[in-house]
Scaffold this active site. Structure first.
Site, PDB file in Angstrom:
ATOM      1  N   SER A 179       0.851  -1.191   0.000  1.00 19.26           N
ATOM      2  CA  SER A 179       0.000   0.000   0.000  1.00 19.26           C
ATOM      3  C   SER A 179       0.881   1.233   0.000  1.00 19.26           C
ATOM      4  O   SER A 179       1.924   1.270   0.671  1.00 19.26           O
ATOM      5  CB  SER A 179      -0.886   0.015   1.250  1.00 19.26           C
ATOM      6  N   TYR A 188      -2.705  -1.788   9.917  1.00 22.84           N
ATOM      7  CA  TYR A 188      -2.652  -2.144   8.499  1.00 22.84           C
ATOM      8  C   TYR A 188      -1.312  -1.744   7.889  1.00 22.84           C
ATOM      9  O   TYR A 188      -0.651  -2.539   7.209  1.00 22.84           O
ATOM     10  CB  TYR A 188      -3.801  -1.445   7.772  1.00 22.84           C
TER      11      TYR A 188
END
Length: 273
Positions: free
Chosen positions: A130, A143
């Site tokens: 990400s 995350y």
């Protein structure tokens, strides 16, 4: 790399995983598209592509379900979960363990099993992380930490397998139209905590302001597969404008400057009293 032979995609029931599985098959790969529940793969089964698509059950948290196809040339580690958007002090340890179990430990288990086939085929290992790992995004620590661990893993793997001809690629998506991104439009769960409420409102407004930057999952998949096929693609690749833009900024400056701009945008307005 030529587009032929076997490719394995995890988390292919929807979103980026599904789109990448379809794009790989369109280019000519025989794709094993995996997911926890194969019933969710109907769109892949009915697709018309040059290469074959085979839908199989694979849960990265259950090693007994992991099957690596013979002659594997491309592995796309896409399976992942996001979780609630909580401050570090309020994120329960079980949440940390659950997210790392899927996003990191499950990915490691698939990767270590796939490496003998990738070494034999001089293939490509593609990990989806990400672009959020490049900026100090509040309430995404769990995350981001799991994805940053995958990024560090990829760096070490790159050094370990380069002599064997295996290419390691890290995809850093930004704002791509997926169910996960749609779900993240909600107000952060951090809003429930008084000490973080103002910051949570700022973060939510910032994310809402970026909706015009969303890239279609199909376009992102084309960019990802282009990067897989292009041997000159660097380790990290942003497949959409936001991901590519943040990656370019990260490459062009130092950490403090990169983080400083984000921290300044999150700071509360000065008190005139």
């Amino acid at each position: 790399m030529d587009a032929n032979g076997a490719a394995l995609v995890t988390g292919a029931s929807r979103g980026i995983g599904q789109a990448v599985a379809l794009e790989l098959a369109k280019r000519g790969f025989d794709v094993v598209a995996t997911m926890r529940n194969p019933a969710d793969g109907e769109a892949l089964r009915s697709a018309s592509t040059r290469g074959r698509i085979q839908v199989e059950a694979l849960d990265v948290n259950r090693p007994e379900t992991i099957r690596i196809p013979d002659g594997l040339r491309v592995l796309v580690n896409n399976a992942g979960v996001e979780g609630e958007h909580l401050p570090v002090e309020h994120a329960p340890m079980q949440m940390w363990r659950d997210i790392f179990e899927t996003n990191f430990f499950g990915l490691v288990e698939v990767t270590r099993r796939a490496l003998p086939e990738l070494r034999a085929s001089r293939g490509v290992l593609c990990n989806v992380t990400s672009c959020s790992i490049l900026v100090p995004m509040p309430f995404f620590a769990v995350y981001r930490a799991s994805k940053a661990a995958v990024s560090a893993l990829g760096e070490s793997l790159r050094a370990e397998v380069q002599d064997a001809g295996v290419r390691v690629l890290e995809i850093q998506p930004g704002a791509i139209e997926t169910d996960m991104l749609e779900g993240s439009k909600r107000e952060p769960e951090a809003m429930a905590f008084e000490a973080y409420r103002t910051l949570a409102k700022t973060v939510h407004a910032m994310r809402q302001a970026g909706v015009d930057q969303f890239e279609s999952v199909e376009n992102a998949a084309v960019s990802i597969v282009d990067a897989i096929l292009d041997d000159a693609t660097p380790l990290r690749h942003g497949p959409d404008p936001m991901g590519a833009g943040l990656l370019a900024a990260w490459r062009a400056t130092d950490d403090e400057t990169m983080m400083g701009g984000m921290l300044a945008s999150l700071a509360p307005p000065p008190n005139d009293d």
